[in-house]
Design an enzyme around this catalytic site. Sequence first.
Site, PDB file in Angstrom:
ATOM      1  N   LYS A 114       0.869  -1.177   0.000  1.00 25.67           N
ATOM      2  CA  LYS A 114       0.000   0.000   0.000  1.00 25.67           C
ATOM      3  C   LYS A 114       0.900   1.219   0.000  1.00 25.67           C
ATOM      4  O   LYS A 114       2.058   1.142   0.415  1.00 25.67           O
ATOM      5  CB  LYS A 114      -0.853   0.012   1.275  1.00 25.67           C
TER       6      LYS A 114
HETATM    7  N1  GLU Z   1      -7.181   0.035  -3.207  1.00 31.29           N
HETATM    8  C1  GLU Z   1      -7.930  -1.149  -3.397  1.00 31.29           C
HETATM    9  C2  GLU Z   1      -7.893  -2.011  -2.162  1.00 31.29           C
HETATM   10  O1  GLU Z   1      -7.708  -1.545  -1.080  1.00 31.29           O
HETATM   11  C3  GLU Z   1      -7.532  -1.874  -4.676  1.00 31.29           C
HETATM   12  C4  GLU Z   1      -6.118  -2.373  -4.726  1.00 31.29           C
HETATM   13  C5  GLU Z   1      -5.684  -2.890  -6.097  1.00 31.29           C
HETATM   14  O2  GLU Z   1      -6.495  -2.945  -7.015  1.00 31.29           O
HETATM   15  O3  GLU Z   1      -4.507  -3.223  -6.202  1.00 31.29           O
HETATM   16  O4  GLU Z   1      -8.120  -3.187  -2.200  1.00 31.29           O
END
Ligand code: GLU
Length: 428
Positions: A114
């Site tokens: 993240k």
């Molecule tokens: N931000 C989204 C999540 O928390 C999607 C992450 C992604 O598609 O890599 O799952």
Amino acid sequence: MPTRRSADSTEGEQLFETAVEQFDAAADLIGLSDNIRTILRSPKNEIIVNFPAEMDDGSLRVFRGYRVQHSDILGPYKGGLRFTPGVELGEVKALAMWMTWKTSLSNVPFGGAKGGIAFNPREHSVREIERIVRRFTHALGSNIGPEHDIPAPDIGSNAQAMVWMMDTYLNSGSGGDRQNTRRVVTGKTIETGGSLGRDKATGQGLAFVLAHQFDRVNRELEGSTVAIQGFGNVGEHCARAMAQMGVTMTHVADHTGAIMNGRGIDAEALWRHTSEAGGVAGFDDAEALDVDEFFTADVDILVPAAIENQITTERAPHVRASVIVEGANGPTSVEGERILIDRGVEILPDVLANAGGVIVSYFEWLQNKMSARWQLGQVDDELRRYLWEAADAIEAEKKRLACSRREAAYAVALARIGTVFNQRGIWP
Ligand code: GLU
């Protein structure tokens, strides 16, 4: 469970402590070995970059960006990037860890990561945001890559930001590789290589998971009511998908306030209003209400789709919904969840409920890798299949271990990761 929180730790660090607490509980349940636990308790890499970007008036400002790579044991690091003024390391560490469980549970060949940039996109022009995103991508350099770490949108970021990231990354690499590395980010616009159905995937996934749960307990979904907190990408698409299943949205809340209309709030009309007004407040086909009243709404389903830590010890005793579908990551505190479970509220946990986004990110990555394009029907069918398989695995584990649904979800995810660690070994 003892709480190890120190009084002076930041909210972000507390969130990470919560994530570790949840992990430890699930690791106990499945008897995960101490070595694997030690590895998984900390992220593999924590990258912080401070980089300058030029403002429209010619001045320079230095921004702070983060990318935390928690685990790549199952595949390249994967997870979103949030653009929020308060984003900090502890928060990103927690979210990266949750991504590891989410990708494993969803059975997509990715690890967990993240990131974020500490700024408020609402306070910047489009050109300023573009320069910030491009400089951030440049600062990350080879820390991201199509087989290494693949960012995607999250709170405050969007498809356009992903396209700027892709373009910056491709133009910084060698010419021959440019066309086959578009999958360095997912959640792009359709025209630049995004997948049909990615934009709505998280909201659509929430509706699929909810429908499966209602089916399992022989409950009729059509005719039920929902309250949604957050009307960004996730909340909006969840409202649209649930409306198609016959669910009436009666309450909505966001950072500008809360609104209600017992006869139902039309998702399309509300979306048009929020696009102009910046939030749900002032929508004319509903009445205003207090945010705390919102959490006590007399509805069947509650969807927290905004930020972390919303259903807390104070709010949990007053929730009247019988099902909670977690659109946000970490919207329910550990204590809040215990209160809800004691009260018989069914919780469909974030790592399952909102996994639609990363699952369709995987489809986008695959399509880019194969230079292919799937039809929307194929994306939706596959998404449903992945989510229902994950949900079924959780229910079986919940029964076997007699634990909460979240613990069961973690148990499924951790067992897969544990198996791969055991087969690969730890080296050097
Ligand atoms: N931000 C989204 C999540 O928390 C999607 C992450 C992604 O598609 O890599 O799952």
